[in-house]
Design a protein around this motif. Sequence first.
Motif, mmCIF file in Angstrom:
data_model
loop_
_atom_site.group_PDB
_atom_site.id
_atom_site.type_symbol
_atom_site.label_atom_id
_atom_site.label_comp_id
_atom_site.label_asym_id
_atom_site.label_seq_id
_atom_site.Cartn_x
_atom_site.Cartn_y
_atom_site.Cartn_z
ATOM 1 N N PHE A 72 101.927 -14.208 52.792
ATOM 2 C CA PHE A 72 101.631 -15.166 51.760
ATOM 3 C C PHE A 72 101.070 -14.660 50.533
ATOM 4 C CE2 PHE A 72 101.133 -17.714 55.833
ATOM 5 C CZ PHE A 72 101.735 -18.854 55.549
ATOM 6 N N THR A 73 101.180 -15.356 49.483
ATOM 7 C CA THR A 73 100.746 -14.871 48.190
ATOM 8 C C THR A 73 99.010 -15.129 48.101
ATOM 9 O OG1 THR A 73 102.765 -15.200 46.961
ATOM 10 C CG2 THR A 73 101.059 -14.809 45.536
ATOM 11 N N CYS A 74 98.395 -14.277 47.843
ATOM 12 C CA CYS A 74 96.830 -14.393 47.588
ATOM 13 C C CYS A 74 96.698 -14.036 46.100
ATOM 14 C CB CYS A 74 96.261 -13.376 48.755
ATOM 15 S SG CYS A 74 96.640 -13.918 50.396
ATOM 16 N N ARG A 75 95.528 -14.677 45.763
ATOM 17 C CA ARG A 75 95.058 -14.545 44.259
ATOM 18 C C ARG A 75 93.586 -14.406 44.530
ATOM 19 N NH1 ARG A 75 98.222 -19.229 40.969
ATOM 20 N NH2 ARG A 75 100.211 -18.428 41.111
ATOM 21 N N GLY A 76 93.171 -13.572 43.704
ATOM 22 C CA GLY A 76 91.627 -13.326 43.319
ATOM 23 C C GLY A 76 91.077 -14.109 42.477
ATOM 24 N N ILE A 77 89.861 -13.880 42.249
ATOM 25 C CA ILE A 77 88.862 -14.764 41.526
ATOM 26 C C ILE A 77 89.448 -14.216 39.903
ATOM 27 C CG2 ILE A 77 86.615 -14.955 40.547
ATOM 28 C CD1 ILE A 77 85.604 -14.291 43.346
ATOM 29 N N PRO A 78 89.795 -15.147 39.286
ATOM 30 C CA PRO A 78 90.079 -14.812 37.864
ATOM 31 C C PRO A 78 89.071 -14.287 37.017
ATOM 32 C CG PRO A 78 90.368 -17.177 38.234
ATOM 33 C CD PRO A 78 89.669 -16.583 39.349
ATOM 34 N N ARG A 79 89.340 -13.301 36.314
ATOM 35 C CA ARG A 79 88.314 -12.397 35.569
ATOM 36 C C ARG A 79 88.285 -13.041 34.241
ATOM 37 N NH1 ARG A 79 87.970 -6.613 37.880
ATOM 38 N NH2 ARG A 79 89.147 -6.899 39.859
ATOM 39 N N ALA A 80 87.031 -12.919 33.878
ATOM 40 C CA ALA A 80 86.632 -13.534 32.419
ATOM 41 C C ALA A 80 87.308 -12.435 31.538
ATOM 42 C CB ALA A 80 85.150 -13.484 32.189
ATOM 43 N N ALA A 81 87.951 -13.125 30.501
ATOM 44 C CA ALA A 81 88.475 -12.230 29.353
ATOM 45 C C ALA A 81 87.215 -11.436 28.560
ATOM 46 C CB ALA A 81 88.992 -13.173 28.178
ATOM 47 N N ALA A 82 87.950 -10.504 28.316
ATOM 48 C CA ALA A 82 86.810 -9.424 27.530
ATOM 49 C C ALA A 82 86.386 -9.936 26.164
ATOM 50 C CB ALA A 82 87.764 -7.917 27.335
ATOM 51 N N PRO A 83 84.958 -9.688 26.036
ATOM 52 C CA PRO A 83 84.727 -10.383 24.824
ATOM 53 C C PRO A 83 85.282 -9.918 23.414
ATOM 54 C CG PRO A 83 82.750 -8.954 25.813
ATOM 55 C CD PRO A 83 84.098 -9.195 26.732
ATOM 56 N N ALA A 84 85.364 -10.411 22.763
ATOM 57 C CA ALA A 84 86.072 -10.255 21.413
ATOM 58 C C ALA A 84 85.205 -9.231 20.510
ATOM 59 C CB ALA A 84 86.609 -11.225 20.604
ATOM 60 N N ARG A 85 85.508 -8.243 19.934
ATOM 61 C CA ARG A 85 84.800 -7.242 19.179
ATOM 62 C C ARG A 85 84.325 -8.115 18.109
ATOM 63 N NH1 ARG A 85 86.134 -2.281 15.841
ATOM 64 N NH2 ARG A 85 88.136 -3.460 15.286
ATOM 65 N N ALA A 86 83.110 -7.957 17.691
ATOM 66 C CA ALA A 86 82.654 -8.738 16.402
ATOM 67 C C ALA A 86 83.296 -7.905 15.152
ATOM 68 C CB ALA A 86 81.176 -8.594 16.436
ATOM 69 N N LEU A 87 83.384 -8.749 14.153
ATOM 70 C CA LEU A 87 83.977 -8.222 12.874
ATOM 71 C C LEU A 87 82.710 -7.662 11.786
ATOM 72 C CD1 LEU A 87 87.216 -10.488 12.096
ATOM 73 C CD2 LEU A 87 86.945 -8.211 13.087
ATOM 74 N N SER A 88 82.841 -6.929 11.245
ATOM 75 C CA SER A 88 82.009 -6.643 10.096
ATOM 76 C C SER A 88 82.038 -7.832 8.996
ATOM 77 C CB SER A 88 82.153 -5.354 9.546
ATOM 78 O OG SER A 88 83.245 -5.331 8.790
ATOM 79 N N PRO A 89 81.006 -7.960 8.349
ATOM 80 C CA PRO A 89 81.066 -8.679 7.201
ATOM 81 C C PRO A 89 82.363 -8.814 6.094
ATOM 82 C CG PRO A 89 78.827 -8.038 7.392
ATOM 83 C CD PRO A 89 79.589 -7.386 8.477
ATOM 84 N N LEU A 90 82.596 -7.398 6.020
ATOM 85 C CA LEU A 90 83.855 -7.225 5.131
ATOM 86 C C LEU A 90 85.187 -7.467 5.891
ATOM 87 C CD1 LEU A 90 85.153 -5.894 2.577
ATOM 88 C CD2 LEU A 90 85.137 -3.703 3.873
ATOM 89 N N GLN A 91 85.157 -7.369 7.187
ATOM 90 C CA GLN A 91 86.486 -7.428 7.883
ATOM 91 C C GLN A 91 86.605 -9.010 8.054
ATOM 92 O OE1 GLN A 91 85.653 -5.133 11.458
ATOM 93 N NE2 GLN A 91 86.924 -3.700 10.851
#
Length: 103
Positions: A72-91
């Motif tokens: 049977f196909t087993c699935r694990g706990i979905p992992r949370a997406a990696a937090p997005a890197r914060a942009l500097s004010p210039l970016q």
Amino acid sequence: MRCVIARFPFELTKSGVLETMKGIKPEEVVGDSVIIGRRLYPVKQVGQVITRQDRRDFSVGEVLRAMTQLGFTCRGIPRAAAPARALSPLQHASAMLGAPVAV
């Protein structure tokens, strides 16, 4: 296939599990799950139905191992997406103007 779940031996077959789970309505999946037929079942629900034991008597790992060995196909706990890197004010300003963001 012979497997041990909660210190008790069980003779399980893929067709036997399919037959046992036929007509059982899947509960909401919030953790590990198993695909049986066309339905997605929580691992603890599957373990309870096929062994007729209380869910506290066995672990998720025991049932996952048995279901995987049966094919049977087993699935694990979905992992949370990696937090997005914060942009500097210039970016951030460059992104708002539509210019490519410098990394």
